[in-house]
Design a protein around this motif. Structure first.
Motif, short mmCIF file in Angstrom:
data_model
loop_
_atom_site.label_atom_id
_atom_site.label_comp_id
_atom_site.label_asym_id
_atom_site.label_seq_id
_atom_site.Cartn_x
_atom_site.Cartn_y
_atom_site.Cartn_z
N UNK A 13 -11.77 -6.88 6.73
CA UNK A 13 -11.21 -8.15 6.24
C UNK A 13 -10.38 -7.94 4.98
N UNK A 14 -10.86 -7.08 4.09
CA UNK A 14 -10.13 -6.79 2.86
C UNK A 14 -8.75 -6.19 3.16
N UNK A 15 -8.65 -5.44 4.24
CA UNK A 15 -7.38 -4.79 4.55
C UNK A 15 -6.25 -5.80 4.70
N UNK A 16 -6.56 -7.01 5.10
CA UNK A 16 -5.52 -8.02 5.27
C UNK A 16 -5.02 -8.58 3.94
N UNK A 17 -5.67 -8.23 2.83
CA UNK A 17 -5.12 -8.62 1.53
C UNK A 17 -3.87 -7.81 1.22
N UNK A 18 -3.71 -6.69 1.88
CA UNK A 18 -2.55 -5.82 1.64
C UNK A 18 -1.47 -6.01 2.70
N UNK A 19 -1.57 -7.06 3.49
CA UNK A 19 -0.57 -7.32 4.52
C UNK A 19 0.77 -7.63 3.87
N UNK A 36 -4.48 -13.72 -1.96
CA UNK A 36 -5.42 -13.02 -2.83
C UNK A 36 -4.90 -11.63 -3.19
N UNK A 37 -4.42 -10.91 -2.19
CA UNK A 37 -3.99 -9.53 -2.41
C UNK A 37 -2.73 -9.38 -3.23
N UNK A 38 -1.78 -10.30 -3.07
CA UNK A 38 -0.49 -10.14 -3.74
C UNK A 38 -0.37 -10.91 -5.04
N UNK A 39 -1.15 -11.97 -5.21
CA UNK A 39 -0.97 -12.81 -6.39
C UNK A 39 -2.17 -12.86 -7.32
N UNK A 83 -9.08 -3.19 14.32
CA UNK A 83 -8.56 -4.50 13.95
C UNK A 83 -8.12 -4.60 12.50
N UNK A 84 -8.30 -3.54 11.73
CA UNK A 84 -7.90 -3.55 10.33
C UNK A 84 -6.38 -3.44 10.21
N UNK A 85 -5.85 -4.07 9.19
CA UNK A 85 -4.43 -3.93 8.90
C UNK A 85 -4.22 -2.57 8.24
N UNK A 86 -3.20 -1.83 8.61
CA UNK A 86 -3.00 -0.50 8.02
C UNK A 86 -2.54 -0.59 6.57
N UNK A 87 -3.51 -0.70 5.66
CA UNK A 87 -3.20 -0.84 4.23
C UNK A 87 -2.40 0.36 3.73
N UNK A 88 -1.44 0.08 2.90
CA UNK A 88 -0.67 1.10 2.19
C UNK A 88 0.02 2.09 3.13
N UNK A 89 0.25 1.71 4.36
CA UNK A 89 0.85 2.65 5.29
C UNK A 89 2.21 2.14 5.77
#
Length: 159
Positions: A13-19, A36-39, A83-89
């Protein structure tokens, strides 16, 4: 072991903060996490540190108990990771665009850069648009198969 699986689910779920803000295909579901992740960077940093410390504590606990996860737990964790968003990739989008350069634009990603195709909307997801492909030809050939799937018409939301 249940705690470890729950922590992994929280990390998914946290990975979607870096979408990426330009990626809008999950928008209704992930806008709060994206915000949450960007602001709210200090808060999201604390959340990541907290999750990391919990993972490390769980790891130390498993080492002390000399317990190793079974294959079913490992498969469950791997399945949830799909199902995780590929953070920082952002490289993932670069590889797909290299495939797009070959398959659609008939250009060589080792001789031309992505910025030369600036009208293409997929450039907004990339970060390394000013340099040619950095890896060997084999890696670019390997990216052609996911590129074919991506451009097949089923996954063209971003392109």
């Amino acid at each position: 072991m249940i705690i470890f699986i729950l922590l992994w689910l929280l990390l998914v779920l946290y990975s979607f903060t870096r979408q990426d803000l330009n990626l809008t295909w999950y928008n209704q579901l992930t806008t709060p996490l994206q915000t949450l992740g960007w602001y709210q960077r200090p808060l999201v940093t604390l959340i990541f540190i907290f999750l990391s410390l919990l993972f490390f504590s769980c790891y130390l606990y498993c080492l002390r108990k000399h317990s190793t996860p079974g294959w079913n737990v490992l498969f469950l964790i791997a399945f949830m990771g799909i199902f995780a968003y590929p953070m920082f990739s952002y490289d993932l989008f670069n590889y797909l665009f290299n495939a797009k350069m070959i398959l659609i634009y008939h250009a060589n990603p080792y001789l031309q850069t992505a910025i030369e195709f600036s009208p293409d909307p997929s450039l907004r997801f990339m970060q390394n648009v000013h340099t040619p492909a950095p890896y060997a030809y084999g890696w670019t050939m390997a990216s052609l198969l996911p590129g074919l799937v991506w451009f097949s018409g089923k996954f063209t939301l971003a392109f």
